[in-house]
Scaffold this active site. Structure first.
Site, PDB file in Angstrom:
ATOM      1  N   TYR A 119       0.836  -1.204   0.000  1.00 30.44           N
ATOM      2  CA  TYR A 119       0.000   0.000   0.000  1.00 30.44           C
ATOM      3  C   TYR A 119       0.866   1.247   0.000  1.00 30.44           C
ATOM      4  O   TYR A 119       0.567   2.219  -0.687  1.00 30.44           O
ATOM      5  CB  TYR A 119      -0.922   0.013   1.230  1.00 30.44           C
ATOM      6  CG  TYR A 119      -1.906   1.162   1.183  1.00 30.44           C
ATOM      7  CD1 TYR A 119      -3.122   1.023   0.518  1.00 30.44           C
ATOM      8  CD2 TYR A 119      -1.597   2.399   1.769  1.00 30.44           C
ATOM      9  CE1 TYR A 119      -4.015   2.085   0.433  1.00 30.44           C
ATOM     10  CE2 TYR A 119      -2.490   3.465   1.690  1.00 30.44           C
ATOM     11  CZ  TYR A 119      -3.692   3.298   1.020  1.00 30.44           C
ATOM     12  OH  TYR A 119      -4.562   4.350   0.939  1.00 30.44           O
TER      13      TYR A 119
ATOM     14  N   ASP B  34       1.866  20.660 -20.113  1.00 31.16           N
ATOM     15  CA  ASP B  34       1.120  19.436 -20.412  1.00 31.16           C
ATOM     16  C   ASP B  34       2.029  18.583 -21.282  1.00 31.16           C
ATOM     17  O   ASP B  34       2.168  18.808 -22.482  1.00 31.16           O
ATOM     18  CB  ASP B  34      -0.199  19.760 -21.121  1.00 31.16           C
ATOM     19  CG  ASP B  34      -0.996  18.490 -21.431  1.00 31.16           C
ATOM     20  OD1 ASP B  34      -0.392  17.396 -21.430  1.00 31.16           O
ATOM     21  OD2 ASP B  34      -2.206  18.595 -21.684  1.00 31.16           O
TER      22      ASP B  34
ATOM     23  N   LYS C 115      -0.177   8.017 -23.353  1.00 31.75           N
ATOM     24  CA  LYS C 115       0.224   8.341 -24.728  1.00 31.75           C
ATOM     25  C   LYS C 115       1.704   8.013 -24.917  1.00 31.75           C
ATOM     26  O   LYS C 115       2.059   6.857 -25.112  1.00 31.75           O
ATOM     27  CB  LYS C 115      -0.078   9.819 -25.019  1.00 31.75           C
ATOM     28  CG  LYS C 115      -1.569  10.124 -25.217  1.00 31.75           C
ATOM     29  CD  LYS C 115      -2.354  10.208 -23.948  1.00 31.75           C
ATOM     30  CE  LYS C 115      -3.707  10.863 -24.125  1.00 31.75           C
ATOM     31  NZ  LYS C 115      -4.511  10.816 -22.891  1.00 31.75           N
TER      32      LYS C 115
ATOM     33  N   ARG D 178     -13.386  16.332 -33.488  1.00 34.96           N
ATOM     34  CA  ARG D 178     -12.670  17.392 -32.782  1.00 34.96           C
ATOM     35  C   ARG D 178     -13.089  18.719 -33.402  1.00 34.96           C
ATOM     36  O   ARG D 178     -12.343  19.361 -34.127  1.00 34.96           O
ATOM     37  CB  ARG D 178     -11.149  17.216 -32.883  1.00 34.96           C
ATOM     38  CG  ARG D 178     -10.600  15.993 -32.202  1.00 34.96           C
ATOM     39  CD  ARG D 178     -10.420  16.097 -30.694  1.00 34.96           C
ATOM     40  NE  ARG D 178     -11.599  15.889 -29.889  1.00 34.96           N
ATOM     41  CZ  ARG D 178     -11.559  15.739 -28.560  1.00 34.96           C
ATOM     42  NH1 ARG D 178     -10.410  15.732 -27.918  1.00 34.96           N
ATOM     43  NH2 ARG D 178     -12.658  15.604 -27.868  1.00 34.96           N
TER      44      ARG D 178
ATOM     45  N   PHE E  29      -7.350  22.379 -24.268  1.00 36.28           N
ATOM     46  CA  PHE E  29      -7.663  20.959 -24.327  1.00 36.28           C
ATOM     47  C   PHE E  29      -8.879  20.735 -23.426  1.00 36.28           C
ATOM     48  O   PHE E  29      -9.020  21.381 -22.390  1.00 36.28           O
ATOM     49  CB  PHE E  29      -6.498  20.049 -23.923  1.00 36.28           C
ATOM     50  CG  PHE E  29      -6.830  18.610 -24.185  1.00 36.28           C
ATOM     51  CD1 PHE E  29      -6.930  18.141 -25.488  1.00 36.28           C
ATOM     52  CD2 PHE E  29      -7.130  17.744 -23.147  1.00 36.28           C
ATOM     53  CE1 PHE E  29      -7.329  16.836 -25.752  1.00 36.28           C
ATOM     54  CE2 PHE E  29      -7.517  16.430 -23.411  1.00 36.28           C
ATOM     55  CZ  PHE E  29      -7.616  15.980 -24.716  1.00 36.28           C
ATOM     56  N   THR E  30      -9.747  19.825 -23.853  1.00 32.67           N
ATOM     57  CA  THR E  30     -11.057  19.655 -23.217  1.00 32.67           C
ATOM     58  C   THR E  30     -10.984  19.507 -21.685  1.00 32.67           C
ATOM     59  O   THR E  30     -11.559  20.310 -20.954  1.00 32.67           O
ATOM     60  CB  THR E  30     -11.746  18.420 -23.815  1.00 32.67           C
ATOM     61  OG1 THR E  30     -10.854  17.317 -23.712  1.00 32.67           O
ATOM     62  CG2 THR E  30     -12.103  18.641 -25.285  1.00 32.67           C
TER      63      THR E  30
ATOM     64  N   PHE F 101     -19.048  15.801 -25.717  1.00 36.09           N
ATOM     65  CA  PHE F 101     -18.692  14.953 -26.867  1.00 36.09           C
ATOM     66  C   PHE F 101     -18.606  13.473 -26.500  1.00 36.09           C
ATOM     67  O   PHE F 101     -18.827  12.607 -27.332  1.00 36.09           O
ATOM     68  CB  PHE F 101     -17.351  15.416 -27.462  1.00 36.09           C
ATOM     69  CG  PHE F 101     -16.272  15.521 -26.435  1.00 36.09           C
ATOM     70  CD1 PHE F 101     -15.486  14.440 -26.129  1.00 36.09           C
ATOM     71  CD2 PHE F 101     -16.084  16.705 -25.714  1.00 36.09           C
ATOM     72  CE1 PHE F 101     -14.517  14.519 -25.139  1.00 36.09           C
ATOM     73  CE2 PHE F 101     -15.109  16.798 -24.735  1.00 36.09           C
ATOM     74  CZ  PHE F 101     -14.327  15.704 -24.444  1.00 36.09           C
TER      75      PHE F 101
HETATM   76  C1  P61 Z   1      -6.925  11.710 -26.360  1.00 41.54           C
HETATM   77  F1  P61 Z   1     -11.691  13.092 -26.532  1.00 41.54           F
HETATM   78  N1  P61 Z   1      -6.134  12.745 -24.381  1.00 41.54           N
HETATM   79  O1  P61 Z   1      -6.180  12.502 -26.996  1.00 41.54           O
HETATM   80  P1  P61 Z   1      -6.209  11.577 -19.556  1.00 41.54           P
HETATM   81  N2  P61 Z   1      -3.771  16.486 -22.098  1.00 41.54           N
HETATM   82  C2  P61 Z   1      -3.704  16.060 -23.354  1.00 41.54           C
HETATM   83  C3  P61 Z   1      -4.383  14.914 -23.732  1.00 41.54           C
HETATM   84  O2  P61 Z   1      -4.304  14.486 -24.983  1.00 41.54           O
HETATM   85  C4  P61 Z   1      -5.165  14.211 -22.760  1.00 41.54           C
HETATM   86  C5  P61 Z   1      -5.192  14.707 -21.435  1.00 41.54           C
HETATM   87  C6  P61 Z   1      -4.495  15.839 -21.142  1.00 41.54           C
HETATM   88  C7  P61 Z   1      -6.952  11.849 -24.906  1.00 41.54           C
HETATM   89  C8  P61 Z   1      -8.028  11.134 -24.120  1.00 41.54           C
HETATM   90  C9  P61 Z   1      -9.218  12.033 -24.179  1.00 41.54           C
HETATM   91  O3  P61 Z   1     -11.666  15.247 -25.002  1.00 41.54           O
HETATM   92  C10 P61 Z   1     -10.967  14.144 -24.637  1.00 41.54           C
HETATM   93  O4  P61 Z   1      -5.158  10.597 -19.197  1.00 41.54           O
HETATM   94  C11 P61 Z   1      -2.895  16.807 -24.354  1.00 41.54           C
HETATM   95  O5  P61 Z   1      -7.070  11.157 -20.692  1.00 41.54           O
HETATM   96  O6  P61 Z   1      -6.999  11.994 -18.370  1.00 41.54           O
HETATM   97  C12 P61 Z   1      -5.947  13.099 -23.122  1.00 41.54           C
HETATM   98  O7  P61 Z   1      -5.379  12.854 -20.033  1.00 41.54           O
HETATM   99  C13 P61 Z   1      -5.981  14.047 -20.358  1.00 41.54           C
HETATM  100  C14 P61 Z   1     -10.031  12.032 -25.282  1.00 41.54           C
HETATM  101  C15 P61 Z   1      -9.325  13.071 -23.280  1.00 41.54           C
HETATM  102  C16 P61 Z   1     -10.913  13.066 -25.487  1.00 41.54           C
HETATM  103  C17 P61 Z   1     -10.237  14.102 -23.491  1.00 41.54           C
HETATM  104  O8  P61 Z   1      -7.602  10.833 -26.892  1.00 41.54           O
END
Ligand code: P61
Length: 439
Positions: free
Chosen positions: A54, A197, A240, A364, A106-107, A431
């Site tokens: 843990y 980021d 990623k 997007r 970013f979303t 979305f």
């Molecule tokens: C993706 F449709 N990305 O690209 P988490 N920053 C950045 C990202 O690309 C990102 C996160 C933070 C995704 C998943 C995803 O609107 C969306 O590990 C540059 O996903 O929490 C994530 O990181 C967030 C898809 C996220 C989406 C949000 O597909």
């Protein structure tokens, strides 16, 4: 594989939203590169070495060592994925009435900034909003825009500048080292922090190596470290670059912010030595980070994306140029000029591509951009895109050929395509779960 009849049924059941399809209904999955890359033999071996204590797992200390070495940040707070880190840093650093300038929204990042009481302000260069601009570093910040935000609101209202490497919503576009150094200089004059980021930092480093003067002889690892060294802290979705199925972290140099973050993580994520991950996940991440900065890996990864981009470009399909690093983005406004933006051209195009071949992509555009917080109107982004996202180490060149064929097929038949209307709209990040009907 599915038949056209299967896919027609599936997309109606999914409300014309590719997020709502089941994976078994999908033939080639280009929804995202997030958590969908293939782990290496070493990463899988790492999973077998999970220390599931843990507290104080040895995998945490391994991860901490790797982050110190490759990214250089002083403190590590593990989180379950990127948005967990965004939540914590936003709650700690942003106060009501603050503004957060950044190189395109970013979303999840923007939503967490807003939920903490801040307002996001886009300071990316204008070229980033133009799919035809061939400028190689469309992730760059317009320094005049940044200066303007500082002059208008005052440095004390800016907790940090939010800098993404690479810029996802612009088409996976890199920021240049020159620009990052200039941002550092400007923010230093006012004592403003830079929060990075770093979700696709190694891909950005590769583009600097390939396209920016003076970096040809530096490795991706060295450039990655140089980028991080220009910033004060970072949020990371390790799903990623680092090629794990789940995981992320907040990294920060400031001792006081770290102290608060380490305290806060235990409320929302888990203990400060695992933060929502299993020990084995941290081990796989540590190994994945090292693999992500390998020059040959990056050449193959980005090379595959560009292979698809070149094919589509040669076929006359409108895409965001130049090709970014994690996917190819179709320009839905040019693809479907007869579909107005409030009939969701990118959402429509993603559904049509699925119908044609079972290739799953992601909208997007206006759906992703959500509504203006004050007026309640849709935000109408200049970029109305469909993202064909390529997971790492998963698909072959033959898959790229099938994808290109299908996009070309939809392009040939584009005049017959009609838009959509939204029939269900969730309050946050609409979305993901919105539903549509054919007009
Ligand atoms: C993706 F449709 N990305 O690209 P988490 N920053 C950045 C990202 O690309 C990102 C996160 C933070 C995704 C998943 C995803 O609107 C969306 O590990 C540059 O996903 O929490 C994530 O990181 C967030 C898809 C996220 C989406 C949000 O597909």
């Amino acid at each position: 594989m599915t038949t056209l009849k299967d896919r027609e049924k599936a997309i109606i059941e999914a409300g014309y939203n590719t997020f709502l399809l089941r994976s078994r209904e999908v033939y080639i999955d280009l929804l995202t590169d997030s958590g969908t890359s293939a782990m290496s033999d070493r990463q899988w071996a790492g999973l077998m070495m999970g220390d599931e204590a843990y507290a104080g797992s040895r995998n945490f200390y391994h991860l901490e060592d790797v982050i110190h070495k490759y990214y250089g940040y002083k403190h590590l707070v593990p989180t379950h994925q990127g948005r967990g880190a965004e939540h914590i840093i936003s709650q700690i650093m942003i106060k009501d009435g603050d503004v957060v300038p950044g190189n395109m929204y970013f979303t999840t990042t923007k939503l967490h900034q807003e939920m903490a009481g801040g307002k996001f302000i886009d300071i990316i260069i204008d070229a980033a909003h133009d799919p035809e601009s061939l400028y190689p570093f469309k992730g760059d910040v317009d320094l005049n825009k940044l200066q303007n935000v500082i002059d208008t609101y005052g440095a004390e209202k800016i907790p940090y500048v939010s800098i993404a490497t690479t810029v996802n919503m612009a088409g996976g576009q890199p920021i240049s080292m020159k620009n990052l150094k200039e941002i550092r200089e400007l923010t230093d004059n006012y004592g403003i922090k830079i929060i990075h980021d770093m979700t696709r930092v190694a891909e950005n480093a590769f583009m600097i190596q390939q396209k920016e003067e003076g970096y040809r002889d530096m490795s991706v690892a060295e450039i990655t470290r140089a980028i991080c060294d220009l910033t004060d802290g970072a949020t990371m979705s390790a799903k990623k670059d680092a090629m794990v199925n789940i995981g992320g972290f907040l990294a920060i140099n400031d001792d006081d912010i770290f102290d608060e973050a380490r305290n806060m993580v235990v409320i929302f994520e888990g203990l400060h030595t695992y933060g929502g991950m299993a020990g084995r996940d941290m081990e796989a991440m540590a190994i994945g980070i090292v693999e992500s900065v390998d020059d040959e890996h990056m050449k193959a990864r980005v090379g595959q994306v560009h292979y698809l981009g070149n094919k589509l470009h040669e076929a006359g399909v409108p895409i965001v140029k130049p090709a970014g690093t994690h996917g190819i983005f179709l320009d839905a406004k040019k693809f479907l000029p007869h579909v107005p933006q409030d009939s969701f051209p990118a959402q429509t195009l993603a559904a049509e591509l699925y119908l044609d071949s079972g290739v799953r992509a992601m909208e997007r555009g206006v759906v992703s951009a959500g509504r203006n917080k004050e007026t309640g109107e849709h935000n109408y982004p200049a970029l109305e895109l469909v993202r064909l996202t390529i997971p790492r180490r998963v698909y072959t060149q033959a898959h790229m050929d099938v994808i290109a064929e299908s996009v070309e097929n939809v392009f040939v038949n584009r005049d017959n395509i009609k838009g959509l209307k939204m029939i269900y709209e969730p309050k946050y990040l609409r979305f993901f779960q919105a539903r549509f009907e054919k007009l």
